[in-house]
Write a protein that holds these residues in place. Structure first.
Motif, PDB file in Angstrom:
ATOM      1  N   VAL A 149      29.872  43.560  38.451  1.00 19.69           N
ATOM      2  CA  VAL A 149      30.933  43.162  37.528  1.00 19.69           C
ATOM      3  C   VAL A 149      32.096  44.123  37.696  1.00 19.69           C
ATOM      4  N   ILE A 150      33.257  43.579  38.029  1.00 23.31           N
ATOM      5  CA  ILE A 150      34.442  44.386  38.290  1.00 23.31           C
ATOM      6  C   ILE A 150      35.472  44.137  37.196  1.00 23.31           C
ATOM      7  N   GLY A 151      35.764  45.152  36.416  1.00 24.31           N
ATOM      8  CA  GLY A 151      36.825  45.032  35.426  1.00 24.31           C
ATOM      9  C   GLY A 151      38.173  44.992  36.115  1.00 24.31           C
ATOM     10  N   TYR A 152      38.966  43.986  35.822  1.00 25.13           N
ATOM     11  CA  TYR A 152      40.198  43.773  36.584  1.00 25.13           C
ATOM     12  C   TYR A 152      41.330  43.377  35.644  1.00 25.13           C
ATOM     13  N   PRO A 153      42.172  44.325  35.242  1.00 25.43           N
ATOM     14  CA  PRO A 153      43.315  43.975  34.388  1.00 25.43           C
ATOM     15  C   PRO A 153      44.447  43.353  35.201  1.00 25.43           C
ATOM     16  N   TYR A 154      44.904  42.217  34.788  1.00 24.34           N
ATOM     17  CA  TYR A 154      46.088  41.608  35.406  1.00 24.34           C
ATOM     18  C   TYR A 154      46.695  40.616  34.425  1.00 24.34           C
ATOM     19  N   LYS A 155      47.966  40.368  34.562  1.00 23.42           N
ATOM     20  CA  LYS A 155      48.665  39.468  33.660  1.00 23.42           C
ATOM     21  C   LYS A 155      48.346  38.035  34.062  1.00 23.42           C
ATOM     22  N   THR A 156      47.565  37.365  33.220  1.00 21.26           N
ATOM     23  CA  THR A 156      47.068  36.032  33.569  1.00 21.26           C
ATOM     24  C   THR A 156      48.169  34.986  33.650  1.00 21.26           C
ATOM     25  N   THR A 157      49.327  35.269  33.076  1.00 22.13           N
ATOM     26  CA  THR A 157      50.434  34.313  33.122  1.00 22.13           C
ATOM     27  C   THR A 157      51.401  34.620  34.254  1.00 22.13           C
ATOM     28  N   SER A 158      51.021  35.541  35.139  1.00 21.95           N
ATOM     29  CA  SER A 158      51.894  35.945  36.251  1.00 21.95           C
ATOM     30  C   SER A 158      51.425  35.315  37.555  1.00 21.95           C
ATOM     31  N   GLU A 159      52.321  34.605  38.217  1.00 15.84           N
ATOM     32  CA  GLU A 159      52.008  34.009  39.511  1.00 15.84           C
ATOM     33  C   GLU A 159      51.691  35.074  40.542  1.00 15.84           C
ATOM     34  N   GLU A 160      52.493  36.146  40.563  1.00 13.10           N
ATOM     35  CA  GLU A 160      52.295  37.217  41.538  1.00 13.10           C
ATOM     36  C   GLU A 160      50.952  37.912  41.326  1.00 13.10           C
ATOM     37  N   ASP A 161      50.612  38.182  40.068  1.00 17.79           N
ATOM     38  CA  ASP A 161      49.339  38.842  39.789  1.00 17.79           C
ATOM     39  C   ASP A 161      48.149  37.960  40.149  1.00 17.79           C
ATOM     40  N   THR A 162      48.292  36.659  39.937  1.00 14.46           N
ATOM     41  CA  THR A 162      47.214  35.739  40.298  1.00 14.46           C
ATOM     42  C   THR A 162      46.982  35.729  41.800  1.00 14.46           C
ATOM     43  N   LEU A 163      48.058  35.690  42.564  1.00 15.81           N
ATOM     44  CA  LEU A 163      47.940  35.715  44.022  1.00 15.81           C
ATOM     45  C   LEU A 163      47.351  37.037  44.507  1.00 15.81           C
ATOM     46  N   ALA A 164      47.735  38.134  43.870  1.00 12.38           N
ATOM     47  CA  ALA A 164      47.200  39.446  44.245  1.00 12.38           C
ATOM     48  C   ALA A 164      45.701  39.518  43.986  1.00 12.38           C
ATOM     49  N   LEU A 165      45.262  38.950  42.859  1.00 10.50           N
ATOM     50  CA  LEU A 165      43.837  38.923  42.548  1.00 10.50           C
ATOM     51  C   LEU A 165      43.067  38.124  43.586  1.00 10.50           C
ATOM     52  N   ILE A 166      43.580  36.953  43.952  1.00  8.76           N
ATOM     53  CA  ILE A 166      42.891  36.127  44.947  1.00  8.76           C
ATOM     54  C   ILE A 166      42.820  36.837  46.290  1.00  8.76           C
ATOM     55  N   ASP A 167      43.889  37.506  46.686  1.00  9.27           N
ATOM     56  CA  ASP A 167      43.873  38.284  47.929  1.00  9.27           C
ATOM     57  C   ASP A 167      42.810  39.370  47.872  1.00  9.27           C
ATOM     58  N   ASP A 168      42.717  40.042  46.730  1.00 11.86           N
ATOM     59  CA  ASP A 168      41.724  41.102  46.559  1.00 11.86           C
ATOM     60  C   ASP A 168      40.311  40.544  46.690  1.00 11.86           C
ATOM     61  N   VAL A 169      40.073  39.400  46.056  1.00 12.89           N
ATOM     62  CA  VAL A 169      38.743  38.777  46.110  1.00 12.89           C
ATOM     63  C   VAL A 169      38.369  38.423  47.548  1.00 12.89           C
ATOM     64  N   LEU A 170      39.280  37.794  48.271  1.00 11.01           N
ATOM     65  CA  LEU A 170      38.981  37.373  49.639  1.00 11.01           C
ATOM     66  C   LEU A 170      38.829  38.561  50.580  1.00 11.01           C
TER      67      LEU A 170
END
Length: 298
Positions: free
Chosen positions: A72-93
């Motif tokens: 389980v990885i705690g991951y703070p990011y702004k859920t309403t941000s397009e840039e943050d969402t893309l950054a999270l997906i990049d991190d996951v992949l």
């Protein structure tokens, strides 16, 4: 779905090997979803929320005591941000090479009446209640289509077919009015619109999208102890809005629901058990929506 690695009947867990994202993960319903996914063998769960000072470490340690092979990885990011969402997906992949489940469990009640609702309140409600779902639909599927060999981490499994499940946790306010305030109702309808429009968007990808619309869920908010401004920041109306007598009268199961009862439905939608379900709204409200208005025979 013709792959042994996605069989819901696997003895090692119906989600064995899955890499998941759960937003709103430090709230009661989000915590329940994280626990449910771990209980069924997920390899990794990104437990996401907007604020960096949320108790991510406590959530991870609590889940890992019971399910030590799920990271389980705690991951703070702004859920309403397009840039943050893309950054999270990049991190996951980059870290795992796959993404299988995206659960959007965000919410903002906003003001309880039209007189106290201004344009800014309406914008905020739409941003919080429907924008994360939109970003999940727009960006998660491309990551979910990627296949990968078996990794070298705990609970690893190969991903040999495109697969993905997007789960939008919303409210029964998305299906009818009279639940809290108008901004909450309008924006909840928009979240359900993301799910319904998503079916055509996802054709040919192997990715499904569904909604959980929750009714009265006891998330531990007490009307007596909470100030109105604090309450407006909540995900669901406090279950204490209805007395126990009222709950028995208007809810088929005669009580408010529990966060884990929402989590179990998320686990079902994440897995191959729901392989022919997409664009659906699974209502978790104890039967209240079909009891109202309650007609008592004379």
């Amino acid at each position: 779905m013709d792959s042994e690695h996605f069989s819901p009947y696997r003895p090692d867990g119906k989600l064995y090997g899955f890499v998941c994202v759960v937003t709103g993960a430090t709230q009661p319903v989000g915590k329940a979803i994280v626990t449910e996914l771990a209980a069924h063998g997920a390899a990794c769960i990104y437990a996401c929320s907007t604020h960096p000072d949320e108790p991510y470490a406590d959530l991870a340690s609590t889940v890992n005591v019971a399910y030590p092979n799920t990271k389980v990885i705690g991951y703070p990011y702004k859920t309403t941000s397009e840039e943050d969402t893309l950054a999270l997906i990049d991190d996951v992949l980059n870290s795992w090479g796959r993404l299988d489940v995206w659960t959007s469990s965000t919410g903002l009640l906003g003001p309880p009446s039209i007189t106290s609702t201004g344009p800014k309140d309406l914008y905020a409600a739409f941003e919080a209640n429907s924008m994360p779902a939109f970003f999940a639909l727009k960006y998660a599927p491309a990551a979910m289509e990627k296949t990968t060999k078996k990794g070298s981490y705990a609970n690893a499994a190969p991903k040999d077919v495109p697969y993905g499940s997007i789960i939008i946790v919303s409210s029964v306010a998305g299906t009818y009015g009279g639940c809290w305030g108008p901004a909450f109702t309008m924006s909840s309808h928009a979240a359900l619109g993301v799910v319904r429009s998503g079916v055509a968007v996802l054709k040919g990808t192997g990715v499904r999208i569904n909604a959980i619309t929750a009714g009265q869920i006891d998330v531990g908010v007490d009307l007596k102890g909470a100030k109105m401004k604090e309450m407006e920041q909540g995900q669901f109306p406090p279950s204490t809005l209805q007395s126990q007598e009222a709950q028995k009268r208007v809810i088929g199961l005669e009580r408010a629901g529990r966060p884990e009862e929402v989590g179990r439905v998320a686990g079902f939608l994440a897995s191959g058990f729901s392989s022919y379900i997409t664009g659906a709204e699974l209502r978790v409200d104890g039967g209240a929506s079909v009891m109202n208005p309650l007609t008592v025979p004379v």
